[in-house]
Design a protein around this motif. Structure first.
Motif, PDB file in Angstrom:
ATOM      1  N   PRO A 226       0.836  -1.210   0.000  1.00  0.00           N
ATOM      2  CA  PRO A 226       0.000   0.000   0.000  1.00  0.00           C
ATOM      3  C   PRO A 226       0.867   1.255   0.000  1.00  0.00           C
ATOM      4  O   PRO A 226       1.898   1.291   0.662  1.00  0.00           O
ATOM      5  N   ALA A 227       0.446   2.247  -0.769  1.00  0.00           N
ATOM      6  CA  ALA A 227       1.249   3.454  -0.939  1.00  0.00           C
ATOM      7  C   ALA A 227       1.257   4.312   0.313  1.00  0.00           C
ATOM      8  O   ALA A 227       2.177   5.076   0.537  1.00  0.00           O
ATOM      9  N   PHE A 354       6.662  -0.196   5.997  1.00  0.00           N
ATOM     10  CA  PHE A 354       6.929   0.924   6.904  1.00  0.00           C
ATOM     11  C   PHE A 354       6.365   2.217   6.341  1.00  0.00           C
ATOM     12  O   PHE A 354       6.440   2.469   5.134  1.00  0.00           O
ATOM     13  N   PHE A 355       5.790   3.007   7.235  1.00  0.00           N
ATOM     14  CA  PHE A 355       5.210   4.280   6.805  1.00  0.00           C
ATOM     15  C   PHE A 355       5.798   5.417   7.619  1.00  0.00           C
ATOM     16  O   PHE A 355       6.145   5.253   8.792  1.00  0.00           O
ATOM     17  N   SER A 359       3.260  11.983   7.295  1.00  0.00           N
ATOM     18  CA  SER A 359       2.654  12.017   5.954  1.00  0.00           C
ATOM     19  C   SER A 359       1.877  10.738   5.659  1.00  0.00           C
ATOM     20  O   SER A 359       0.986  10.730   4.813  1.00  0.00           O
ATOM     21  N   GLY A 360       2.206   9.668   6.350  1.00  0.00           N
ATOM     22  CA  GLY A 360       1.534   8.398   6.094  1.00  0.00           C
ATOM     23  C   GLY A 360       2.045   7.676   4.861  1.00  0.00           C
ATOM     24  O   GLY A 360       1.530   6.629   4.502  1.00  0.00           O
ATOM     25  N   GLN A 361       3.060   8.241   4.191  1.00  0.00           N
ATOM     26  CA  GLN A 361       3.566   7.618   2.961  1.00  0.00           C
ATOM     27  C   GLN A 361       4.441   6.406   3.271  1.00  0.00           C
ATOM     28  O   GLN A 361       5.114   6.363   4.315  1.00  0.00           O
ATOM     29  N   ARG A 362       4.453   5.456   2.348  1.00  0.00           N
ATOM     30  CA  ARG A 362       5.302   4.288   2.526  1.00  0.00           C
ATOM     31  C   ARG A 362       6.762   4.700   2.387  1.00  0.00           C
ATOM     32  O   ARG A 362       7.114   5.567   1.592  1.00  0.00           O
ATOM     33  N   ILE A 363       7.629   4.052   3.202  1.00  0.00           N
ATOM     34  CA  ILE A 363       9.059   4.354   3.106  1.00  0.00           C
ATOM     35  C   ILE A 363       9.704   3.273   2.251  1.00  0.00           C
ATOM     36  O   ILE A 363       9.522   2.094   2.491  1.00  0.00           O
TER      37      ILE A 363
END
Ligand SMILES: Nc1ncnc2c1ncn2[C@@H]1O[C@H](COP(=O)(O)OP(=O)(O)OP(=O)(O)O)[C@@H](O)[C@H]1O
Ligand SMILES: [Mg+2]
Lengths: 363, 302
Positions: A226-227, A354-355, A359-363
């Motif tokens: 998930p992005a 991992f996020f 920002s909640g973005q994927r790392i």
């Protein structure tokens, strides 16, 4: 070959409110695209824009290689199935299905032939003389499909076609739509807010939130990578566990520290060096297993305290608290666990996402 | 023990009293309803009996007595012999004037109202609310206010004093209500129906004709009854915008009753009044059950 549907930089405003923001979507022939997202995120609006039922504010829409941005709905080579089915109440089922052909001046023989073929395909031959009011929900659904099928369009549009059916019928019709898609090799855009429907039907999923596309990908990409935390939380049932943790650099890896109330923190070693100090760890419930079921370097064990046990037939769901969040593990049906007791779980770190916490973005 | 007897004796008369009270209330209610029914029906009764009496009997008998000898002479005279001023042809020519005015007037205002309602309900356009507000205002405009401008308009159109002129006036002033009726009916129909039809290739009129009109029977009946009653019973427009040859029946009735040559023929007046009222009564009896149904029915299950 040109894509069947190509949407570029589509914006849609109602007055001064932006409903859709910079939508870019492409689908190839034979694709089954599912638009999914919470209520009010603009799925129906986007579908109506594709159909030409709503004027778009800016951007462009191409269908089957032709610019359709300002073309009227009847000339877009599409067919649509609506949530309420929108069958014409005073017409018989047969008339409902042939109305479009009649309007377009197609000969009576051709109409009869197509009607017969579609009725056979959907097994509604015995219903043709009835009015929509005399049909059950599932039958209406079929008739609505029939009306779309006789068009034989370049693109099918579905707006939550199954949401008015009961659970059992929904599953049945779902697999029927899937079969239909295989048999016809048709291209489809399908709106739903049911993520299971999205996973089972789609060849490609678009996850939307607040009029913005969050991620486009195959079902497995969306599920496994998930992005952002929104997609992670929205897709999957129960949703992905999102556990706040602290990362400490250690050797050529990272040690994750997950706080717990009244218990020692959990430490997990991750062979990555690129994590920030604060991180959100995303783990699917099925990637938390009972001790002994998983193997490999990436599997790490930790004892947790069981809060709740929910047997659900095929699986048993066990919940606990970690990092201030409720965490669910999907375990085997025969798992023995009791609330308040400790249980050894294995984390499959191979499957962890991992996020970035803010920002909640994927790392 | 004492407690128990107390409550028992206390309860019994109360429940009996309640029963009697309820029965009294019920009878009182019936009595009241009968009184009202009588109040409404008595004039009709008097009209009917008087119209069947001879003048002689009217003069000698009581107002509420049944006719000793039933005669239809008064009806015959009212229909084809009574004098409306210098002309003595009864109501017949004016009855047909009214039919020729009411039927096209009702059909036109209903059809245009349906089209308007369809637009307001299903094809929202910029400023639709403002337009609708104006139309509603049109429902409540006092007709006295428009008499002079309308007379001028009819003069300009060359329709003054003609039946088409009356049709025109009634169509225009009926539109407020007919539009309101149809609009309120059509807003209950899901917009997806229009959308589906658009994708099927149907245009504005095709959708109206093939999908919305066939759905409209209940509300059409309501509108037709309403409009027919309005137009048939209208006196003000009839008396203002007609000439000798185009007067509707309401105006003729007034003339019969008011043309006093010799004795006052109450039986003829009563018969004429009943004749003038019969068509609206007829429409109610034929279509009344749709009227009630149409007023309460709304949504159409798809
Ligand atoms: N005609 C309109 N005027 C103004 N705003 C509108 C209009 N139609 C829809 N909206 C707004 O646009 C947003 C998106 O609506 P839309 O119907 O596309 O949502 P959706 O994703 O289909 O939701 P659902 O799953 O509930 O069907 C909503 O916030 C809605 O309030
Ligand atoms: Mg929707």
């Amino acid at each position: 070959m040109a894509p069947i549907l190509d949407i570029k930089h589509l914006y849609k405003n109602y007055g001064s409110t932006e409903i859709l923001k910079d939508i870019n979507v492409t689908i190839e022939k034979g694709d089954f695209l599912v638009l999914v997202g919470p209520s009010g995120c603009g799925k129906s609006t986007l579908l109506n824009c594709i159909a030409g039922l709503e004027e778009i504010t800016s951007g462009s829409i191409e269908i089957d290689g032709r610019d359709m941005t300002h073309v009227s709905p009847k000339d877009r080579d599409i067919a649509m199935v609506f949530q309420s089915y929108a069958l014409y109440p005073t017409m018989s089922v047969a008339k409902n299905i042939t109305f479009g052909m009649k309007v377009r001046g197609i000969s009576q023989e051709e109409q009869d032939r197509k009607l017969a073929a579609v009725a056979k395909q959907l097994q509604i031959e015995q219903l043709l003389k009835r009015r929509p009011g005399q049909l059950s929900g599932g039958q209406r659904q079929r008739v609505a499909m029939g009306r779309a099928l006789v068009r034989d369009p370049a693109l099918f549009l579905f707006d939550e076609p199954l949401s008015n059916l009961d659970a059992k019928l929904r599953v049945e019709m779902r697999s029927e739509i899937k079969k239909l898609h295989h048999r016809l090799g048709a291209s489809m855009v399908y709106v739903t807010h049911d993520q299971i429907e999205a996973m089972t039907l789609a060849t490609k999923i678009v996850v939307m939130k607040g009029g913005v596309i969050q991620q486009i990908g195959t079902p497995s990409e969306i599920y496994n990578h998930p992005a952002n935390t929104f997609v992670a939380d929205f897709m999957g049932s129960p949703p992905m566990n999102l556990i706040p943790a602290r990362a400490h650099s250690e050797g050529n890896g990272t040690k994750l520290e997950i706080d717990r109330e009244g218990l020692e923190p959990i430490f997990l070693d991750v062979p990555r060096k690129d994590l920030p100090g604060d991180v959100v760890v995303g783990v699917r419930p099925e990637d938390l297993a009972e001790a002994g079921y998983r193997s490999g370097d990436t599997v790490q064990r930790a004892a947790i305290r069981v809060d709740m046990v929910e047997p659900a037939g095929a699986d048993t769901f066990v919940t606990t608290h970690m990092g201030g969040k409720m965490i669910t593990a999907r375990l085997h049906a025969e798992t023995v666990a009791h609330p308040g007791e400790m249980l050894d779980l294995e984390f499959d770190l191979e499957k962890v996402t991992f996020f970035e916490p803010t920002s909640g973005q994927r790392i | 023990m004492t407690d128990a007897t107390l409550t028992q004796t206390g309860r019994e008369p109360r429940s009996a009293g309640a029963l009697i009270g309820r029965r009294l209330l019920r009878w009182g209610l019936y009595a009241l309803l009968c009184l009202f029914a009588l109040y409404y029906l008595l004039p009709l009764f008097v009209m009917l009996t008087t119209s069947l009496k001879s003048l002689e009997e009217i003069r000698t008998g009581s107002l509420v007595a049944l006719p000793r000898e039933v005669t239809f002479d008064a009806w015959g005279k009212a229909w084809s012999g009574a004098c409306t001023g210098i002309q003595c042809e009864g109501l017949r020519p004016f009855f047909w004037n009214s039919v020729m005015m009411a039927v096209p007037g009702v059909l036109l205002s209903t059809l245009i109202g349906a089209l308007n309602g369809y637009i307001f309900a299903q094809w929202r356009f910029r400023g639709a609310n403002l337009f609708f507000a104006f139309l509603l205002f049109g429902c409540f405009i006092p007709f006295q206010v428009v008499l002079l401008p309308m007379a001028r308009m009819l003069g300009i159109f060359g329709l003054a004093g003609t039946i088409p002129g009356l049709i025109f006036v009634h169509t225009i002033y009926g539109l407020g209500f007919t539009t309101l009726f149809f609009r309120n009916y059509y807003v209950t129909i899901p917009h997806e129906l229009v959308r589906a039809a658009k994708i099927d290739g149907a245009g504005f009129f095709r959708i109206f004709w093939s999908i919305f009109l066939p759905l409209s029977l209940p509300i059409a009946v309501v509108t037709i009854i309403w409009q027919f009653t309005q137009i048939w019973n209208d006196f003000l427009f009839g008396v203002s915008f007609s000439s000798a040859g185009s007067q509707p029946i309401t105006v003729a009735l007034n003339n019969i009753v008011n043309s006093t040559t010799g004795v006052k023929e109450y039986n003829v007046d009563m018969a004429a009044a009943i004749i003038a009222g019969l068509p609206t009564l007829f429409v109610y009896i034929v279509a009344g059950k749709y009227f009630i149904r149409g007023l309460t029915a709304g949504s159409v299950k798809g």
